[in-house]
Design a protein around this motif. Sequence first.
Motif, PDB file in Angstrom:
ATOM      1  N   MET A   8       0.839  -1.181   0.000  1.00  0.00           N
ATOM      2  CA  MET A   8       0.000   0.000   0.000  1.00  0.00           C
ATOM      3  C   MET A   8       0.884   1.243   0.000  1.00  0.00           C
ATOM      4  SD  MET A   8      -2.943   1.156   2.688  1.00  0.00           S
ATOM      5  CE  MET A   8      -4.343   0.413   1.901  1.00  0.00           C
ATOM      6  N   ALA A   9       0.491   2.234  -0.760  1.00  0.00           N
ATOM      7  CA  ALA A   9       1.248   3.474  -0.876  1.00  0.00           C
ATOM      8  C   ALA A   9       1.197   4.262   0.425  1.00  0.00           C
ATOM      9  CB  ALA A   9       0.682   4.319  -2.015  1.00  0.00           C
ATOM     10  N   LYS A  10       2.298   4.927   0.721  1.00  0.00           N
ATOM     11  CA  LYS A  10       2.388   5.800   1.894  1.00  0.00           C
ATOM     12  C   LYS A  10       1.922   7.195   1.480  1.00  0.00           C
ATOM     13  CE  LYS A  10       5.656   7.504   5.327  1.00  0.00           C
ATOM     14  NZ  LYS A  10       7.043   7.493   5.802  1.00  0.00           N
ATOM     15  N   VAL A  11       1.033   7.792   2.293  1.00  0.00           N
ATOM     16  CA  VAL A  11       0.476   9.104   1.963  1.00  0.00           C
ATOM     17  C   VAL A  11       0.832  10.110   3.055  1.00  0.00           C
ATOM     18  CG1 VAL A  11      -1.599  10.410   1.391  1.00  0.00           C
ATOM     19  CG2 VAL A  11      -1.451   7.996   0.761  1.00  0.00           C
ATOM     20  N   SER A  12       1.384  11.238   2.626  1.00  0.00           N
ATOM     21  CA  SER A  12       1.741  12.328   3.530  1.00  0.00           C
ATOM     22  C   SER A  12       0.714  13.448   3.413  1.00  0.00           C
ATOM     23  CB  SER A  12       3.108  12.907   3.158  1.00  0.00           C
ATOM     24  OG  SER A  12       4.112  11.925   3.194  1.00  0.00           O
ATOM     25  N   LEU A  13       0.292  13.971   4.546  1.00  0.00           N
ATOM     26  CA  LEU A  13      -0.515  15.186   4.570  1.00  0.00           C
ATOM     27  C   LEU A  13       0.445  16.344   4.785  1.00  0.00           C
ATOM     28  CD1 LEU A  13      -3.064  16.932   4.822  1.00  0.00           C
ATOM     29  CD2 LEU A  13      -3.161  16.287   7.241  1.00  0.00           C
ATOM     30  N   CYS A  14       0.400  17.344   3.904  1.00  0.00           N
ATOM     31  CA  CYS A  14       1.270  18.510   4.029  1.00  0.00           C
ATOM     32  C   CYS A  14       0.431  19.768   4.210  1.00  0.00           C
ATOM     33  CB  CYS A  14       2.145  18.674   2.791  1.00  0.00           C
ATOM     34  SG  CYS A  14       3.475  17.467   2.678  1.00  0.00           S
ATOM     35  N   MET A  15       0.939  20.646   5.084  1.00  0.00           N
ATOM     36  CA  MET A  15       0.243  21.893   5.368  1.00  0.00           C
ATOM     37  C   MET A  15       1.265  23.004   5.605  1.00  0.00           C
ATOM     38  SD  MET A  15      -2.566  20.490   8.103  1.00  0.00           S
ATOM     39  CE  MET A  15      -3.660  21.897   7.914  1.00  0.00           C
ATOM     40  N   ILE A  16       0.913  24.216   5.204  1.00  0.00           N
ATOM     41  CA  ILE A  16       1.640  25.410   5.584  1.00  0.00           C
ATOM     42  C   ILE A  16       0.718  26.173   6.525  1.00  0.00           C
ATOM     43  CG2 ILE A  16       2.621  27.605   4.812  1.00  0.00           C
ATOM     44  CD1 ILE A  16       3.035  26.297   2.067  1.00  0.00           C
ATOM     45  N   VAL A  17       1.239  26.566   7.692  1.00  0.00           N
ATOM     46  CA  VAL A  17       0.387  27.227   8.681  1.00  0.00           C
ATOM     47  C   VAL A  17       1.083  28.430   9.297  1.00  0.00           C
ATOM     48  CG1 VAL A  17      -0.802  25.072   9.272  1.00  0.00           C
ATOM     49  CG2 VAL A  17       1.197  25.766  10.579  1.00  0.00           C
ATOM     50  N   ASP A  67      -0.181   8.488   6.673  1.00  0.00           N
ATOM     51  CA  ASP A  67       0.981   7.844   7.282  1.00  0.00           C
ATOM     52  C   ASP A  67       1.852   8.852   8.006  1.00  0.00           C
ATOM     53  OD1 ASP A  67       0.671   5.033   6.242  1.00  0.00           O
ATOM     54  OD2 ASP A  67       0.616   6.176   4.376  1.00  0.00           O
ATOM     55  N   GLU A  68       1.810  10.096   7.577  1.00  0.00           N
ATOM     56  CA  GLU A  68       2.545  11.160   8.261  1.00  0.00           C
ATOM     57  C   GLU A  68       1.847  12.480   7.984  1.00  0.00           C
ATOM     58  OE1 GLU A  68       6.553  11.907   6.944  1.00  0.00           O
ATOM     59  OE2 GLU A  68       5.930  12.128   4.863  1.00  0.00           O
ATOM     60  N   ILE A  69       2.056  13.406   8.902  1.00  0.00           N
ATOM     61  CA  ILE A  69       1.554  14.765   8.745  1.00  0.00           C
ATOM     62  C   ILE A  69       2.756  15.699   8.844  1.00  0.00           C
ATOM     63  CG2 ILE A  69       0.034  16.554   9.668  1.00  0.00           C
ATOM     64  CD1 ILE A  69      -1.590  14.236  10.985  1.00  0.00           C
ATOM     65  N   VAL A  70       2.929  16.519   7.817  1.00  0.00           N
ATOM     66  CA  VAL A  70       4.015  17.479   7.773  1.00  0.00           C
ATOM     67  C   VAL A  70       3.409  18.873   7.868  1.00  0.00           C
ATOM     68  CG1 VAL A  70       5.862  18.459   6.358  1.00  0.00           C
ATOM     69  CG2 VAL A  70       5.480  15.978   6.377  1.00  0.00           C
TER      70      VAL A  70
END
Length: 111
Positions: free
Chosen positions: A1-10, A29-32
């Motif tokens: 299964m593919a790894k999915v990153s959530l990315c945000m600028i805050v 899988d991760e939150i950046v």
Amino acid sequence: MAKVSLCMIVRDEEANLRDCVGPVRELFDEIVVLDTGSTDRTQAIAEELGANVFEMAWPDDFAKARTQSLRHATGDWVFWLDADDRIDPDNRDKLKALMSNLPDADVAYHM
């Protein structure tokens, strides 16, 4: 299964971050989180939500900030949210189904 990153600028998003990330955080899988100079509890809340928090002075260029956040992502796929975005339960379920079947190809999705 593919790894999915959530990315945000805050920046100064303590009022929004929990409502944005909380309902969807287990999908990723991760939150950046790239913080561009918050003076409130944004970074602490992001860490409580399980995010990897990085800092950068605002470069007055959204593309540069986005590129910097993407440099920290380790996923095969990246999902982008702004802190004032909300994903309702129906769309959360659709997103979960989509992410469980991501192809091994160069494609993009726009919601």
